[in-house]
Scaffold this active site. Sequence first.
Site, PDB file in Angstrom:
ATOM      1  N   CYS A 227       0.866  -1.179   0.000  1.00  0.00           N
ATOM      2  CA  CYS A 227       0.000   0.000   0.000  1.00  0.00           C
ATOM      3  C   CYS A 227       0.898   1.222   0.000  1.00  0.00           C
ATOM      4  O   CYS A 227       2.109   1.111   0.167  1.00  0.00           O
ATOM      5  CB  CYS A 227      -0.862   0.039   1.256  1.00  0.00           C
TER       6      CYS A 227
ATOM      7  N   ARG B 135       1.552   1.600  -5.999  1.00  0.00           N
ATOM      8  CA  ARG B 135       1.650   0.674  -4.861  1.00  0.00           C
ATOM      9  C   ARG B 135       0.302   0.043  -4.501  1.00  0.00           C
ATOM     10  O   ARG B 135       0.230  -0.829  -3.638  1.00  0.00           O
ATOM     11  CB  ARG B 135       2.192   1.412  -3.631  1.00  0.00           C
TER      12      ARG B 135
ATOM     13  N   TRP C 164      -3.856  -1.575  -1.402  1.00  0.00           N
ATOM     14  CA  TRP C 164      -3.799  -2.817  -2.197  1.00  0.00           C
ATOM     15  C   TRP C 164      -4.240  -3.904  -1.228  1.00  0.00           C
ATOM     16  O   TRP C 164      -3.499  -4.307  -0.340  1.00  0.00           O
ATOM     17  CB  TRP C 164      -2.364  -3.038  -2.681  1.00  0.00           C
TER      18      TRP C 164
ATOM     19  N   ASN D 224       0.910   0.429   6.252  1.00  0.00           N
ATOM     20  CA  ASN D 224       1.376  -0.414   5.152  1.00  0.00           C
ATOM     21  C   ASN D 224       2.108  -1.602   5.770  1.00  0.00           C
ATOM     22  O   ASN D 224       2.999  -1.411   6.588  1.00  0.00           O
ATOM     23  CB  ASN D 224       2.328   0.384   4.254  1.00  0.00           C
ATOM     24  N   GLY D 225       1.722  -2.806   5.372  1.00  0.00           N
ATOM     25  CA  GLY D 225       2.379  -3.997   5.912  1.00  0.00           C
ATOM     26  C   GLY D 225       1.331  -4.996   6.357  1.00  0.00           C
ATOM     27  O   GLY D 225       0.171  -4.927   5.921  1.00  0.00           O
TER      28      GLY D 225
ATOM     29  N   GLU E 158       9.748 -20.371 -19.340  1.00  0.00           N
ATOM     30  CA  GLU E 158       9.534 -19.004 -18.866  1.00  0.00           C
ATOM     31  C   GLU E 158      10.679 -18.088 -19.329  1.00  0.00           C
ATOM     32  O   GLU E 158      10.453 -16.946 -19.748  1.00  0.00           O
ATOM     33  CB  GLU E 158       9.411 -19.000 -17.334  1.00  0.00           C
TER      34      GLU E 158
ATOM     35  N   LYS F  53      10.039 -14.806 -21.646  1.00  0.00           N
ATOM     36  CA  LYS F  53      10.460 -13.451 -21.245  1.00  0.00           C
ATOM     37  C   LYS F  53      11.384 -12.859 -22.297  1.00  0.00           C
ATOM     38  O   LYS F  53      11.265 -11.707 -22.663  1.00  0.00           O
ATOM     39  CB  LYS F  53      11.179 -13.529 -19.887  1.00  0.00           C
TER      40      LYS F  53
ATOM     41  N   GLU G 258       9.469 -11.913 -25.450  1.00  0.00           N
ATOM     42  CA  GLU G 258       8.474 -10.870 -25.163  1.00  0.00           C
ATOM     43  C   GLU G 258       9.097  -9.471 -25.164  1.00  0.00           C
ATOM     44  O   GLU G 258       8.505  -8.528 -25.679  1.00  0.00           O
ATOM     45  CB  GLU G 258       7.865 -11.167 -23.779  1.00  0.00           C
TER      46      GLU G 258
ATOM     47  N   HIS H 231      15.107 -34.933 -30.742  1.00  0.00           N
ATOM     48  CA  HIS H 231      13.909 -35.395 -31.452  1.00  0.00           C
ATOM     49  C   HIS H 231      13.398 -34.327 -32.416  1.00  0.00           C
ATOM     50  O   HIS H 231      12.240 -34.360 -32.830  1.00  0.00           O
ATOM     51  CB  HIS H 231      12.826 -35.784 -30.444  1.00  0.00           C
TER      52      HIS H 231
ATOM     53  N   LYS I 296      -0.882  -5.836 -20.445  1.00  0.00           N
ATOM     54  CA  LYS I 296      -0.667  -6.448 -19.132  1.00  0.00           C
ATOM     55  C   LYS I 296      -1.767  -7.457 -18.828  1.00  0.00           C
ATOM     56  O   LYS I 296      -1.516  -8.515 -18.292  1.00  0.00           O
ATOM     57  CB  LYS I 296      -0.630  -5.346 -18.057  1.00  0.00           C
TER      58      LYS I 296
HETATM   59  O1  M6R Z   1      -2.760 -12.115 -15.386  1.00  0.00           O
HETATM   60  P1  M6R Z   1      -2.405 -13.491 -15.855  1.00  0.00           P
HETATM   61  O2  M6R Z   1      -1.421 -14.163 -14.984  1.00  0.00           O
HETATM   62  O3  M6R Z   1      -3.605 -14.359 -16.074  1.00  0.00           O
HETATM   63  O4  M6R Z   1      -1.721 -13.266 -17.272  1.00  0.00           O
HETATM   64  C1  M6R Z   1      -1.362 -14.353 -18.069  1.00  0.00           C
HETATM   65  C2  M6R Z   1      -0.433 -13.950 -19.187  1.00  0.00           C
HETATM   66  O5  M6R Z   1      -1.045 -13.036 -20.050  1.00  0.00           O
HETATM   67  C3  M6R Z   1       0.874 -13.325 -18.657  1.00  0.00           C
HETATM   68  O6  M6R Z   1       1.490 -14.176 -17.747  1.00  0.00           O
HETATM   69  C4  M6R Z   1       1.869 -13.056 -19.801  1.00  0.00           C
HETATM   70  O7  M6R Z   1       2.279 -14.266 -20.357  1.00  0.00           O
HETATM   71  C5  M6R Z   1       3.054 -12.236 -19.288  1.00  0.00           C
HETATM   72  N1  M6R Z   1       3.009 -10.917 -19.859  1.00  0.00           N
HETATM   73  C6  M6R Z   1       4.377 -12.811 -19.594  1.00  0.00           C
HETATM   74  O8  M6R Z   1       5.411 -12.026 -19.088  1.00  0.00           O
END
Ligand code: M6R
Length: 604
Positions: free
Chosen positions: A2, A27, A74, A100-101, A479, A483, A486, A502, A599
């Site tokens: 928060c 935050r 939050w 906050n905490g 992952e 990343k 992306e 394979h 996002k």
């Molecule tokens: O909010 P979510 O965890 O459901 O989002 C899922 C994906 O859209 C999200 O993890 C996406 O793959 C990321 N931007 C990757 O860094």
Amino acid sequence: MCGIIAHLATDDAVNGLIEGLDRLEYRGYDSAGIAVSDGSDLSVYKRAGEISDLKSDLSAAPLTGKIGIGHTRWSTHGPPTDENAHPHTGDRERVAVVHNGVVENHRRLRKQLRADGHEFTSETDTEVIPHLIEEYLEAGDSPEMAFRRTVDDLEGGNAVAAVFEDEARIFASRDGSPLVVGIDDDEYYLASDVPAFLEHTSDVIYLEDGDVVIVEPDQLRILDPDGSSVKRSHETVDWDPEEAGKGAFNHYMLKEINEQPTSLTNTVRGRIDAEQEIVFEELDTGIFDGIEEVHFVGCGTSHHASLYSARLMSRAGICARAFRASEYVETSGPISEKTLVIAVTQSGETADTLAALREATNRGAPTLAVTNVMESTAAREADETVFIRAGPEIGVAATKTFTSQAVTLALLSQKIAGELPQATLREDLPELLEALARIPEDVQQVIDQNQAAELARDLLTYDAYFFIGRGSSLPVALEGALKFKEITYEHAEGFASGQLKHGPLALVTPNTPVFSLFTGEEIEKTITNAKEAQTRGADIIGIGSADSPGQSVSDAYLEIPATHPVCESLLANVQLQLISYHTADLLGRSIDKPRNLAKSVTVG
Ligand code: M6R
């Protein structure tokens, strides 16, 4: 997470409070409020909703006062409602508090205060604070003593600010949650983060844990836990106010990578008790009764965290599978009331994940959401919810939320194993729990090494980038590749190391480095697979601990601290986050908002 702001002004504090809340919105942003005073009566206004909602209400019905406190929330304890918004007051409304905490002993304190006749109006852990202060005031303490005794009673990591009726002073404390002082001639600010007041002053004092601050019109006093005055040095911050939300970092992604020791501390806090029991206090474990199999549904990074957890469950003898949420309807096979469906979603709003969750509900399965956002659609629709407590994430690339998901799910997998009769608990569970509790420090060590920035300089001219791993390291290889593609826009793929020969090996050339996760339980096999790629000319960039045999076959090596094998890949993941970040930065990419991505993906 928060945001707290407090302001002692020479004329009116309200503008400074509102500006500060705007700057702290990163935050938390589900409810907000302020309390102001001129040294006599207290006025409080708070509500659920965004800071813009608070502002428009206050412009219609203004509050004024020379001293005040503010908060942007939050949610962690109790949903975002008007009642749960801060500031909180006690029964007698003699004090208003922002916090906050997490007050870890809030249940015990609340019980004791109730027995003493206090009535609570919110579900928050915070509300015990004003009640406790009033209890001490009633017993005859001065405001200063009542405040100090109260913060001394709190367990957990907390920052608190309070204003009292008939007092022209602000009281605040820092203990495990951030709080910084800003000094602007005769005016003072206190905030969770410098950007909150940077428009007004760059003269700051960083408080230390255990400090209590008393701000008065003509002076500022800092007391140590014994009540003795202490001096803390002034520093000058030279950030551009426009960029300051990111603090000293160039991008939110880098800030969020660096926040992981804190976010992970919040994630594990209270989840492992003194008897080494795993605790999910928000969860009714009755949901596990009669469960025969577990399905995870999630997208992107959340799918990778699900894969990691599913592997841990399989190892415990639970039939567990992780599905890409968009494929769930087609691939789930039979679902029944014996299938626990766990929706893993940072935002709680991803359309494909919600569709899979609804499919599971319609077919009679009990459902559990694992999310970062209280009151998200997933949290509201699932039967049960577990929060990962990573705090808001602004960069589109998921970083701190992945590690918090993975750690939460690692704990959840062991919790479920303890509840299901067909499962067996790991013999090394105590060691695993110890390593999970230690993960914030281990991640800090990876960040401090700062090896990735230099290595990234050698990575700019390749054709493609491959990531390999096995067992609990495969989800992290996937992952790492996600990343990398992306945010660098370069071609990157993750493969099960045993699958290289394979098919994918046909892609391997001297122009395709292979990031190899020498982590987990089957390192020797991954070494063999990495050598197959090396023989075809590929550079092997190994990630593992100092004593991993993978180091000797690596052309470059990113080191992680020694830990439990299950946790190794999570530390390696932080190295991969940093590699992606620094490569993208050198390539000049739009790191926080990569092209074509959002996002939260709320369309299916
Ligand atoms: O909010 P979510 O965890 O459901 O989002 C899922 C994906 O859209 C999200 O993890 C996406 O793959 C990321 N931007 C990757 O860094």
